[in-house]
Scaffold this active site. Structure first.
Site, PDB file in Angstrom:
ATOM      1  N   ARG A  47       0.852  -1.187   0.000  1.00  0.00           N
ATOM      2  CA  ARG A  47       0.000   0.000   0.000  1.00  0.00           C
ATOM      3  C   ARG A  47       0.888   1.237   0.000  1.00  0.00           C
ATOM      4  NH1 ARG A  47      -2.304  -0.369   6.242  1.00  0.00           N
ATOM      5  NH2 ARG A  47      -0.338   0.121   7.285  1.00  0.00           N
ATOM      6  N   ASP A  57       7.468 -12.187   7.238  1.00  0.00           N
ATOM      7  CA  ASP A  57       7.710 -11.285   8.356  1.00  0.00           C
ATOM      8  C   ASP A  57       9.140 -10.788   8.223  1.00  0.00           C
ATOM      9  OD1 ASP A  57       8.147  -9.942  10.712  1.00  0.00           O
ATOM     10  OD2 ASP A  57       7.386 -11.526  12.027  1.00  0.00           O
ATOM     11  N   ASN A  91      11.678  -0.627   0.953  1.00  0.00           N
ATOM     12  CA  ASN A  91      10.621   0.333   1.261  1.00  0.00           C
ATOM     13  C   ASN A  91      10.039   0.149   2.659  1.00  0.00           C
ATOM     14  OD1 ASN A  91       8.131   2.111   0.555  1.00  0.00           O
ATOM     15  ND2 ASN A  91       7.262   0.123   1.096  1.00  0.00           N
ATOM     16  N   TYR A 129      12.578   7.032  14.512  1.00  0.00           N
ATOM     17  CA  TYR A 129      12.379   6.888  13.070  1.00  0.00           C
ATOM     18  C   TYR A 129      13.363   7.770  12.307  1.00  0.00           C
ATOM     19  CZ  TYR A 129      10.072   7.523   8.525  1.00  0.00           C
ATOM     20  OH  TYR A 129       9.800   7.609   7.176  1.00  0.00           O
ATOM     21  N   LYS A 179      16.358   6.566   9.771  1.00  0.00           N
ATOM     22  CA  LYS A 179      16.437   6.984   8.377  1.00  0.00           C
ATOM     23  C   LYS A 179      17.776   7.671   8.088  1.00  0.00           C
ATOM     24  CE  LYS A 179      12.531   5.532   6.692  1.00  0.00           C
ATOM     25  NZ  LYS A 179      12.498   4.459   5.656  1.00  0.00           N
ATOM     26  N   THR A 231      -1.175   9.471   0.901  1.00  0.00           N
ATOM     27  CA  THR A 231      -1.572   8.072   0.734  1.00  0.00           C
ATOM     28  C   THR A 231      -2.922   7.853   1.409  1.00  0.00           C
ATOM     29  OG1 THR A 231      -0.609   7.242   2.806  1.00  0.00           O
ATOM     30  CG2 THR A 231       0.875   7.438   0.898  1.00  0.00           C
ATOM     31  N   LEU A 265      -3.434   6.617   4.144  1.00  0.00           N
ATOM     32  CA  LEU A 265      -3.328   6.805   5.590  1.00  0.00           C
ATOM     33  C   LEU A 265      -2.914   8.221   5.980  1.00  0.00           C
ATOM     34  CD1 LEU A 265      -1.572   3.456   6.636  1.00  0.00           C
ATOM     35  CD2 LEU A 265      -4.013   3.990   6.625  1.00  0.00           C
TER      36      LEU A 265
END
Length: 250
Positions: free
Chosen positions: A13, A51, A74, A143, A147, A177, A179
């Site tokens: 997605r 997973d 990704n 996060y 990155k 997106t 979300l």
């Protein structure tokens, strides 16, 4: 990209699906792996449930592929999680560690599992980075740190794996997106956020997909160890707005 096999991690997605679609449109044979299948069918894409935090499962899956020319790392993401937010130091550390594992260790794991395939194919790796890795990221500090590490990993990997494998990073800005409303609010919030981008809109998944295809293709044959900014011009410095407000205040 005809005749090439591409693997997109977490490509069911949003940005990942946009990248998978773009690779299919460019003629590649595309495999997507994630824990759950896509809710919306992705024509021309083969899905395998994996997973990606299970290193043994990753090595078994990637090693079992008959061929691999392009790897797009990704998989990633993070919920809003302030530092020290829950008052339980031990639990808090574990939550942040899981974010770093997903966004940094998992791409490293998949890349190492894919190395022999990519070396034989003289292929390429595309890391999906973020502008959060180069600026403060309050609420998503782990996060942002992951990155930043991912971009550095890509540069080092590009040197170690040259000349057989090219490795680059897409440094992605805000993307609209399915979300996006969870991060920016409803239509009004999304429109307000879009106005902060110099190009006047958030990226679409197809914008990121087109950039990924470019870095994976022969058009980028002499590009390795690079970071391509895909952020619509970046962010307007806050001090400019403050200065403008002061001018208007007399």
């Amino acid at each position: 990209m005809k005749g090439r096999v591409a693997l997109v991690t977490g490509g069911t997605r949003g940005v990942g699906a946009g990248i998978a679609r773009a690779l299919v449109e460019a003629g590649a044979e595309v495999v997507v792996c994630a824990r759950r299948p896509p809710e919306v069918p992705l024509p021309g894409v083969e899905f395998t449930a994996v997973d990606l935090r299970d290193r043994t499962a990753v090595h078994d899956f990637v090693g079992g592929l008959p061929r691999l020319d392009v790897l797009v790392n990704n998989v990633g993401g993070s919920p809003y999680r302030p530092l020290g937010g829950d008052g339980d130091g031990g639990a808090d550390v574990e939550r942040h560690a899981r974010v770093i594992e997903l966004n940094l260790i998992t791409p490293l794991t998949v890349s190492l599992a894919a190395y022999e395939h990519l070396k034989r194919a003289r292929g390429s790796v595309v890391m999906i980075g973020s502008v959060s890795g180069s600026r403060p990221s309050p609420g998503t500090a782990a996060y942002g740190a992951a990155k930043a590490g991912l971009e550095h990993l890509a540069r080092s990997m590009a040197v170690e794996w040259a000349p057989d494998v090219r490795v680059n990073t897409l440094v992605v800005g805000m993307v609209r997106t399915e979300l996006s409303h969870l991060h920016y609010g409803g239509t009004d919030g999304l429109d307000a956020v879009a106005r902060t981008v110099p190009l006047g809109r958030l990226a679409g998944p197809s914008d990121i997909g087109a950039a990924a295809v470019f870095l994976a293709s022969d058009a980028a044959a002499y590009i390795s160890g690079a970071s391509l900014l895909v952020h619509g011009g970046g962010e307007r410095p806050a001090f400019l707005d403050a200065a403008t407000a002061n001018k208007g205040g007399g």
